[in-house]
Structures are given as structure tokens and as C-alpha cells.
Design an enzyme around this catalytic site. Structure first.
Site, mmCIF file in Angstrom:
data_model
loop_
_atom_site.group_PDB
_atom_site.id
_atom_site.type_symbol
_atom_site.label_atom_id
_atom_site.label_comp_id
_atom_site.label_asym_id
_atom_site.label_seq_id
_atom_site.Cartn_x
_atom_site.Cartn_y
_atom_site.Cartn_z
ATOM 1 N N THR A 57 5.426 11.257 7.316
ATOM 2 C CA THR A 57 5.649 11.198 8.756
ATOM 3 C C THR A 57 7.052 11.664 9.147
ATOM 4 O OG1 THR A 57 5.886 9.603 10.579
ATOM 5 C CG2 THR A 57 6.296 8.756 8.392
ATOM 6 N N ASP A 58 7.184 12.106 10.382
ATOM 7 C CA ASP A 58 8.525 12.463 10.888
ATOM 8 C C ASP A 58 9.400 11.223 11.077
ATOM 9 O OD1 ASP A 58 7.232 11.400 13.123
ATOM 10 O OD2 ASP A 58 7.544 13.142 14.415
ATOM 11 N N THR B 65 0.832 -1.220 0.000
ATOM 12 C CA THR B 65 0.000 0.000 0.000
ATOM 13 C C THR B 65 0.861 1.263 0.000
ATOM 14 O OG1 THR B 65 -1.987 -0.943 0.950
ATOM 15 C CG2 THR B 65 -1.571 1.364 1.461
ATOM 16 N N TYR C 155 7.546 0.205 8.630
ATOM 17 C CA TYR C 155 6.601 1.295 8.349
ATOM 18 C C TYR C 155 7.333 2.531 7.852
ATOM 19 C CZ TYR C 155 3.835 5.481 9.303
ATOM 20 O OH TYR C 155 3.225 6.707 9.193
ATOM 21 N N LYS D 115 7.310 4.472 4.166
ATOM 22 C CA LYS D 115 6.922 5.884 3.977
ATOM 23 C C LYS D 115 8.075 6.664 3.331
ATOM 24 C CE LYS D 115 3.543 7.702 5.110
ATOM 25 N NZ LYS D 115 2.197 7.839 4.481
HETATM 26 P P1 NAD Z 1 -5.233 5.101 9.599
HETATM 27 O O1 NAD Z 1 -4.550 3.780 9.717
HETATM 28 O O2 NAD Z 1 -6.143 5.537 10.684
HETATM 29 O O3 NAD Z 1 -6.098 5.134 8.251
HETATM 30 C C1 NAD Z 1 -5.616 4.651 7.043
HETATM 31 C C2 NAD Z 1 -6.778 4.617 6.038
HETATM 32 O O4 NAD Z 1 -6.251 4.188 4.771
HETATM 33 C C3 NAD Z 1 -7.880 3.629 6.420
HETATM 34 O O5 NAD Z 1 -9.144 4.227 6.220
HETATM 35 C C4 NAD Z 1 -7.670 2.473 5.455
HETATM 36 O O6 NAD Z 1 -8.885 1.767 5.145
HETATM 37 C C5 NAD Z 1 -7.105 3.186 4.235
HETATM 38 N N1 NAD Z 1 -6.295 2.304 3.392
HETATM 39 C C6 NAD Z 1 -5.291 1.468 3.783
HETATM 40 N N2 NAD Z 1 -4.807 0.808 2.711
HETATM 41 C C7 NAD Z 1 -5.487 1.254 1.627
HETATM 42 C C8 NAD Z 1 -5.428 0.976 0.236
HETATM 43 N N3 NAD Z 1 -4.555 0.070 -0.252
HETATM 44 N N4 NAD Z 1 -6.261 1.633 -0.602
HETATM 45 C C9 NAD Z 1 -7.155 2.535 -0.119
HETATM 46 N N5 NAD Z 1 -7.274 2.836 1.186
HETATM 47 C C10 NAD Z 1 -6.440 2.202 2.053
HETATM 48 O O7 NAD Z 1 -4.091 6.161 9.325
HETATM 49 P P2 NAD Z 1 -3.918 7.639 9.910
HETATM 50 O O8 NAD Z 1 -3.362 7.548 11.271
HETATM 51 O O9 NAD Z 1 -5.152 8.402 9.644
HETATM 52 O O10 NAD Z 1 -2.731 8.172 8.964
HETATM 53 C C11 NAD Z 1 -3.031 8.764 7.706
HETATM 54 C C12 NAD Z 1 -1.733 9.106 7.002
HETATM 55 O O11 NAD Z 1 -0.981 10.012 7.803
HETATM 56 C C13 NAD Z 1 -0.816 7.913 6.754
HETATM 57 O O12 NAD Z 1 -0.235 8.078 5.493
HETATM 58 C C14 NAD Z 1 0.240 8.013 7.845
HETATM 59 O O13 NAD Z 1 1.470 7.468 7.407
HETATM 60 C C15 NAD Z 1 0.333 9.505 8.024
HETATM 61 N N6 NAD Z 1 0.727 9.950 9.364
HETATM 62 C C16 NAD Z 1 -0.002 9.585 10.447
HETATM 63 C C17 NAD Z 1 0.350 10.063 11.713
HETATM 64 C C18 NAD Z 1 -0.430 9.690 12.946
HETATM 65 O O14 NAD Z 1 -0.025 10.093 14.040
HETATM 66 N N7 NAD Z 1 -1.535 8.986 12.852
HETATM 67 C C19 NAD Z 1 1.457 10.902 11.850
HETATM 68 C C20 NAD Z 1 2.216 11.222 10.701
HETATM 69 C C21 NAD Z 1 1.807 10.762 9.462
HETATM 70 O O1 DAU Z 2 5.463 10.052 14.463
HETATM 71 C C1 DAU Z 2 4.414 9.887 13.573
HETATM 72 C C2 DAU Z 2 3.866 8.473 13.678
HETATM 73 O O2 DAU Z 2 3.112 8.414 14.890
HETATM 74 C C3 DAU Z 2 2.985 8.082 12.490
HETATM 75 O O3 DAU Z 2 3.755 8.091 11.313
HETATM 76 C C4 DAU Z 2 2.360 6.705 12.703
HETATM 77 O O4 DAU Z 2 1.469 6.401 11.635
HETATM 78 C C5 DAU Z 2 1.594 6.723 14.010
HETATM 79 O O5 DAU Z 2 1.076 5.428 14.278
HETATM 80 C C6 DAU Z 2 2.488 7.168 15.164
HETATM 81 O O6 DAU Z 2 3.520 6.177 15.409
HETATM 82 P P1 DAU Z 2 3.951 5.747 16.895
HETATM 83 O O7 DAU Z 2 4.569 4.422 16.830
HETATM 84 O O8 DAU Z 2 4.733 6.844 17.527
HETATM 85 O O9 DAU Z 2 2.493 5.704 17.600
HETATM 86 P P2 DAU Z 2 1.898 4.693 18.696
HETATM 87 O O10 DAU Z 2 0.614 5.297 19.176
HETATM 88 O O11 DAU Z 2 1.864 3.282 18.210
HETATM 89 O O12 DAU Z 2 2.968 4.775 19.868
HETATM 90 C C7 DAU Z 2 3.264 6.007 20.514
HETATM 91 C C8 DAU Z 2 4.364 5.724 21.515
HETATM 92 O O13 DAU Z 2 3.820 4.922 22.574
HETATM 93 C C9 DAU Z 2 5.539 4.924 20.958
HETATM 94 O O14 DAU Z 2 6.732 5.370 21.565
HETATM 95 C C10 DAU Z 2 5.233 3.489 21.376
HETATM 96 C C11 DAU Z 2 4.501 3.668 22.687
HETATM 97 N N1 DAU Z 2 3.476 2.653 23.000
HETATM 98 C C12 DAU Z 2 2.548 2.371 22.052
HETATM 99 C C13 DAU Z 2 1.547 1.459 22.299
HETATM 100 C C14 DAU Z 2 0.507 1.090 21.249
HETATM 101 C C15 DAU Z 2 3.423 2.074 24.257
HETATM 102 O O15 DAU Z 2 4.264 2.361 25.117
HETATM 103 N N2 DAU Z 2 2.425 1.188 24.511
HETATM 104 C C16 DAU Z 2 1.493 0.834 23.578
HETATM 105 O O16 DAU Z 2 0.622 -0.025 23.879
#
Ligand code: NAD
Ligand code: DAU
Length: 357
Positions: free
Chosen positions: A137-138, A104, A162, A166
Site C-alpha cells: 500500500t501507499d 496476518t 495497519y 504492511k
Molecule cells: P480485503 O480485506 O477485502 O480482503 C482480504 C482477504 O484476505 C479476505 O478474503 C480475507 O478472508 C483474507 N485473509 C485475511 N487474513 C487471512 C489469513 N490469515 N490467511 C488467509 N487469508 C486471509 O482486502 P483488500 O482490500 O482486497 O486488499 C487486498 C490487499 O491489497 C491487502 O494486502 C491490502 O493491504 C492491499 N491494498 C489494498 C488497498 C485497497 O484500497 N483496498 C489499497 C492498497 C493495498
Molecule cells: O491507500 C491505500 C489504503 O486505502 C489501503 O492500504 C487500505 O487497505 C484501504 O482500506 C484504504 O485505506 P483508507 O483508510 O484510505 O480507506 P477507507 O475507505 O477506510 O477511508 C478512505 C478515507 O475516508 C479516509 O481518509 C478515511 C475516510 N472515511 C472513512 C470511513 C470508513 C470517512 O471519512 N468516513 C468513513 O466512514
């Protein structure tokens, strides 16, 4: 015309995408939104139930890797703007199953780039406001020590499947700018939090486990640092990059909110104790915190220097961590059924009924 856009949002049924679509439909009534989402485990149609009947909105269930489908949408909807969120987003899942991330995040982004190139550069003359915004993402920058910040020129050093997927997609997006002149922009942002986040991520997971009186798993020593960004702030930043950003440029987006994981978990516990009183056990919810085995390759610290987007586009985060967490905890308290549906899987029945499995 700047005030009319036909926007393809990918991954709009996920966490950030759903917040973004709500913002666009509310604040930009002249913009039409087509949401292409595969509805993986992370996609939830209920996130957009309240806007599903809007004549400015169309949902398409489909895969961004499906070239014919994507090309068809560009033609049928006269897409001039892409905001590309769709991805496999959870680091832990990328450690146990990286294949979907490669498919993806890399192949899917490539497929979208090709569709945009064919539609925008080989067809009719380019319109003024074409924009392919890739949301990244960062984590592409790797891990920091105790000091320093990621800037737009920090070399890439991804360390999980991951973040490597990205980073690959970011490179492809840049290549399409330099090679073909495709009008791309990239945003690299820090950890988002707020409404509609899937309860596998730290904040909603801790909320849900606290409410059920279950252990709160904190990886390693809990001192890993993330820079937390309220999701609405992030969505507003993306709109600014669409409207005012420059093609070929990358913009870092951060919340200026560096916190250790243990601070975040403790704050959620304390907010719930304050709002709901102590649970039946009589013990504060902090007592549920359990230090568990660390994530493999766990990045120690992320911190964003968001100076470029502030200076060039005038954006800076408006919500402090304390305000954002208060709003977030209130949202999850008011939407406990939404969380429960995700945790027990019943949200899938909703869209399986509409679209089949
Ligand atoms: P998420 O996992 O909540 O949502 C992802 C969405 O993409 C879902 O609705 C899923 O159904 C859809 N999807 C997955 N594969 C697909 C495919 N092959 N075709 C069409 N749709 C598909 O993700 P999020 O947390 O909302 O993150 C969105 C974007 O932002 C991502 O690109 C992620 O890398 C980036 N990002 C997220 C964070 C964060 O903290 N959540 C931070 C930095 C960057
Ligand atoms: O920095 C941006 C990223 O932030 C995005 O690109 C990713 O899509 C998003 O998922 C997020 O990544 P993280 O790995 O930082 O998020 P997560 O919520 O999984 O974890 C946040 C921090 O907490 C990380 O240091 C791992 C820790 N953690 C996470 C989970 C799920 C725990 O300690 N316990 C947990 O159960």
C-alpha cells in the site's frame, strides 16, 4: 513457459483478490489459480461463486500463517507464481485491534516467504518465471502535505498499526530478495474502489447508508485526500508486474485521481439522486452528510507518482474517476442483496454451511 503459470493467490475472496481472480480466469486461460483464503469477516465465497466450478480454479480454506498448509500447496500445485493479497486491510480496525494485523500481515507474509524459499530455492532447479508478488500500500510512505508525490524511493513512515504491519512485511519481502535471492516484486498502490468492496470502506459504506437514508459519516473536516484507483486497473497493473516486472523491484500504482473525501461522498449522493430521483424525504442525499470525530492519526494526503510502472512496463490507469464511480454505483445498485448480506452477516451462513465455522 511464460504462457503457463500455476498461481497461488492469497486472500482471493476479498475485494481486490476476487476481482483479480475473475480477471485471470477470463484473460489468462493457460494460468491455473489456487486461492488460499481464511474467510475472515472480509472474505466472501460468493464473490467467486460464478467461477467455482472452473477446472482452472481451486479454493483452499486456510490461514497463510499455517506453515504446513502453505508448504503443502506449493508442493501439490507446483506453484511458480504467488500474488499475495491476504491481509487485514481496514485502518479503523487496526486502531481498535492491532493484534490480527501483526499476525496476518507480518507473520503470514513471513510464512509465505519461507514456503517459497524452501520450495523454489532448496528444491529442484529454479524455473525461469518464478515470481512472488507482494501487494502492498501507499500508506507505508506516511502522509503528504499539500504538494508532492510518493515515489518508490520515498522513505517509509507508517503511522497506523495497519500501515506499520504492511511496511514490516515489505521489509521482510525485500530482505528475502537481498539475502536469499528470492524472486520477489512489491507493488504499493493507492485506494482502490469498484465491485466487491466490503461496506466498511468509505465508498460502499456511503452507498449503503445513502440507500437506507442513514447518516454519512465524514471524518474530521472531510478534506483528507486519497488517490482513487479503479480496481480493474489495479488488477491489470499487477498482471503486468508478474509478466514483465524485475525481481527485487518495487512499483507504485496509482489512479491519478486525487480527491478530497467530501468530494467523493458528495459525488455518490449526486449520482444516486440522478439515477433514482430524490428519496422519500424530498431532500437530496447530500443532506445526510455528517461530520464526525476524526480517525486517530488520520493521514492527510496520499498521492502516487506512477511514472516508473508507466515508463518501464507500459501500464497506466485506463478508467477516469467519473467513469469508475458511475460503473461502481451501477454495480452496487445491481447487487444490493450482496451488500445487504454483508451488512447483516448472512454471507457467513453460506460458507459456514460448506466449511463449518
Ligand atoms: P480485503 O480485506 O477485502 O480482503 C482480504 C482477504 O484476505 C479476505 O478474503 C480475507 O478472508 C483474507 N485473509 C485475511 N487474513 C487471512 C489469513 N490469515 N490467511 C488467509 N487469508 C486471509 O482486502 P483488500 O482490500 O482486497 O486488499 C487486498 C490487499 O491489497 C491487502 O494486502 C491490502 O493491504 C492491499 N491494498 C489494498 C488497498 C485497497 O484500497 N483496498 C489499497 C492498497 C493495498
Ligand atoms: O491507500 C491505500 C489504503 O486505502 C489501503 O492500504 C487500505 O487497505 C484501504 O482500506 C484504504 O485505506 P483508507 O483508510 O484510505 O480507506 P477507507 O475507505 O477506510 O477511508 C478512505 C478515507 O475516508 C479516509 O481518509 C478515511 C475516510 N472515511 C472513512 C470511513 C470508513 C470517512 O471519512 N468516513 C468513513 O466512514
Amino acid at each position: 513457459m511464460e504462457n503457463r503459470r500455476s498461481v497461488l493467490v492469497t486472500g482471493g475472496c476479498g475485494f481486490i483478490g476476487a476481482n483479480f481472480i475473475h480477471l485471470l480466469l477470463k484473460e489468462y486461460p493457460d494460468w491455473r489459480v489456487v486461492n488460499l483464503d481464511k474467510l475472515t469477516y472480509a472474505g466472501n465465497l460468493k464473490n467467486l461463486q460464478t467461477v467455482s466450478e472452473s477446472d482452472k480454479y481451486r479454493f483452499v480454506r486456510g490461514d497463510i500463517c499455517d506453515a504446513a498448509r502453505v508448504t503443502g500447496i506449493f508442493a501439490d500445485e507446483k506453484i511458480d507464481t504467488v500474488v499475495h493479497f491476504a491481509a487485514e486491510s481496514h485502518v479503523d480496525r487496526s486502531i481498535t485491534g492491532p493484534a490480527d494485523f501483526v499476525q496476518t500481515n507480518i507473520v503470514g507474509t513471513f510464512t509465505l516467504l519461507e514456503a517459497a524459499r524452501k520450495s523454489w530455492l532448496e528444491g529442484s532447479p529454479r524455473a525461469e518465471n518464478l515470481c512472488f508478488l507482494h501487494v502492498s500500500t501507499d500508506e507505508v510512505y506516511g502522509s503528504l502535505g499539500d504538494t508532492g508525490f510518493f515515489t518508490e524511493t520515498t522513505p517509509f513512515d507508517p503511522r497506523s498499526p495497519y500501515s506499520a504491519s504492511k511496511a514490516s512485511s515489505d521489509h521482510l519481502v525485500n530482505a528475502y530478495f537481498h539475502t536469499y535471492g528470492l524472486p520477489v516484486r512489491i507493488t504499493n498502490c493507492s485506494n482502490n474502489y469498484g465491485p466487491y468492496q466490503f461496506p466498511e470502506k468509505l465508498i460502499p459504506l456511503v452507498f449503503n447508508n445513502s440507500m437506507k437514508g442513514e447518516q454519512l459519516p465524514v471524518y474530521g473536516d472531510g478534506k483528507n485526500v486519497r488517490d482513487w484507483l479503479y480496481v480493474k486497473d489495479h488488477c491489470e497493473a499487477i498482471v503486468e508486474v508478474v509478466k514483465k516486472g524485475r525481481s527485487g523491484q518495487c512499483y507504485n500504482i496509482g489512479g491519478n485521481n486525487e480527491k478530497q473525501n467530501i468530494e467523493v461522498v458528495t459525488l455518490i449522493c449526486d449520482l444516486l439522486d440522478k439515477k433514482l430521483g430524490l428519496p422519500e424525504s424530498g431532500q437530496p442525499r447530500r443532506s445526510l452528510i455528517t461530520f464526525v470525530k476524526d480517525r486517530l492519526g488520520h493521514d492527510r494526503r496520499y498521492a502516487i507518482d506512477a511514472g516508473k510502472i508507466k515508463e518501464q512496463l507500459g501500464w497506466e490507469p485506463g478508467v477516469s474517476f467519473e467513469q469508475g464511480m458511475e460503473k461502481t454505483v451501477d454495480w452496487y445498485l445491481a447487487n444490493q442483496e450482496w451488500v445487504a448480506d454483508l451488512v447483516d452477516g448472512s454471507y457467513k451462513q453460506y460458507y459456514d454451511k460448506m466449511y463449518g465455522r
